[in-house]
Motif scaffolding. Structure first.
Motif, PDB file in Angstrom:
ATOM      1  N   LEU A 173       0.827  -1.211   0.000  1.00 34.76           N
ATOM      2  CA  LEU A 173       0.000   0.000   0.000  1.00 34.76           C
ATOM      3  C   LEU A 173       0.861   1.261   0.000  1.00 34.76           C
ATOM      4  O   LEU A 173       0.542   2.253  -0.678  1.00 34.76           O
ATOM      5  CB  LEU A 173      -0.924  -0.013   1.218  1.00 34.76           C
ATOM      6  N   VAL A 174       1.964   1.247   0.763  1.00 29.85           N
ATOM      7  CA  VAL A 174       2.876   2.396   0.793  1.00 29.85           C
ATOM      8  C   VAL A 174       3.429   2.672  -0.598  1.00 29.85           C
ATOM      9  O   VAL A 174       3.469   3.823  -1.073  1.00 29.85           O
ATOM     10  CB  VAL A 174       4.028   2.148   1.799  1.00 29.85           C
ATOM     11  N   MET A 177       0.627   4.059  -2.914  1.00 30.51           N
ATOM     12  CA  MET A 177       0.276   5.439  -2.570  1.00 30.51           C
ATOM     13  C   MET A 177       1.367   6.406  -3.011  1.00 30.51           C
ATOM     14  O   MET A 177       1.089   7.509  -3.505  1.00 30.51           O
ATOM     15  CB  MET A 177       0.036   5.554  -1.058  1.00 30.51           C
ATOM     16  N   SER A 192       9.251   3.422   5.456  1.00 28.36           N
ATOM     17  CA  SER A 192       8.282   2.592   6.179  1.00 28.36           C
ATOM     18  C   SER A 192       8.962   1.494   6.985  1.00 28.36           C
ATOM     19  O   SER A 192       8.433   1.044   8.006  1.00 28.36           O
ATOM     20  CB  SER A 192       7.277   1.977   5.195  1.00 28.36           C
ATOM     21  N   CYS A 201       1.793   5.778   5.518  1.00 29.48           N
ATOM     22  CA  CYS A 201       0.533   5.976   4.783  1.00 29.48           C
ATOM     23  C   CYS A 201      -0.155   7.259   5.224  1.00 29.48           C
ATOM     24  O   CYS A 201      -0.684   8.016   4.398  1.00 29.48           O
ATOM     25  CB  CYS A 201      -0.386   4.778   4.991  1.00 29.48           C
TER      26      CYS A 201
END
Length: 215
Positions: A173-174, A177, A192, A201
């Motif tokens: 997801l990081v 995004m 992260s 995030c």
């Protein structure tokens, strides 16, 4: 006359001793000869002897588990279909007592200081027609216990897989995004690892899109 009285007394005393000896040496119809269980065993082995003149087809017995001071800790009822000839001994495998806590039978050698227990055996019945035909123990307590023991590792494995999936998904997801906001996914992935994916995030949401490319 005195000698006759003494002889009678001695005779009665001898008879009383014989009766007492016979009473104290009487064994149950099916006796426990030995038991073995090390702290690694998932099953204990009990040896049972048929003291009757008939063939044993099934039996029910209770094992009471005691600590080393003789205090009761637990008990279990077992029912088996079995074939023991008159005067013969047969070994049976039964579920080990407290395997997960590394208990062992006190007569079984253990060099690691694991907790030990003693046993008290009691025969409840044998050759009863109402006993169900089965190759396994048919007591409900043990059935429930083995069911729980079998399902717990499955639940734990599923939980680990879900946790790992969420953990990896956060890093994905990081990267997604960061790319959608025109930012370098590699840099933000490294951040992260230093911080946490959740925190990164939130930061990406807060700073928004990058007007000038970071490449």
């Amino acid at each position: 006359m005195k000698n006759i009285l003494i002889a009678i007394i001695v005779t009665f005393w001898a008879l009383a001793q014989n009766v007492n000896a016979a009473a104290t040496s009487e064994s149950p119809a099916i006796d426990m000869v030995s038991y073995e269980q090390s702290w690694l065993d998932r099953e204990g082995t009990i040896a049972l002897k048929n003291n009757t003149s008939e063939n044993i087809n099934n039996l029910t017995f209770v094992l009471e588990y005691l600590d080393m001071k003789g205090n009761p800790m637990d008990y279990e009822t077992f029912s088996y279909d079995i074939n023991i000839a008159p005067g013969m001994t047969k070994k049976l495998d039964i579920p080990a007592y407290e395997h997960s806590r590394r208990y062992h039978y006190y007569k079984t050698k253990d060099e690691f200081g694991n907790p030990a227990f003693k046993l008290r055996y009691e025969l409840k019945g044998y050759n009863t027609p109402e006993v169900e035909k089965s190759d396994n123990i048919i007591t409900s307590d043990y059935s429930n216990r083995t069911h729980h023991d079998a399902i717990f590792p499955i639940i734990a494995l599923i939980a680990v897989v879900i946790f790992f999936g969420i953990y990896v998904g956060m890093y994905v997801l990081v990267a997604v995004m960061a790319q959608r906001r025109n930012r370098n996914p590699v840099i933000w992935l490294l951040l992260s690892f230093i911080a946490t994916p959740l925190l990164i995030c939130i930061i990406l949401l807060a700073i928004g899109n990058n007007r000038t490319s970071e490449y």
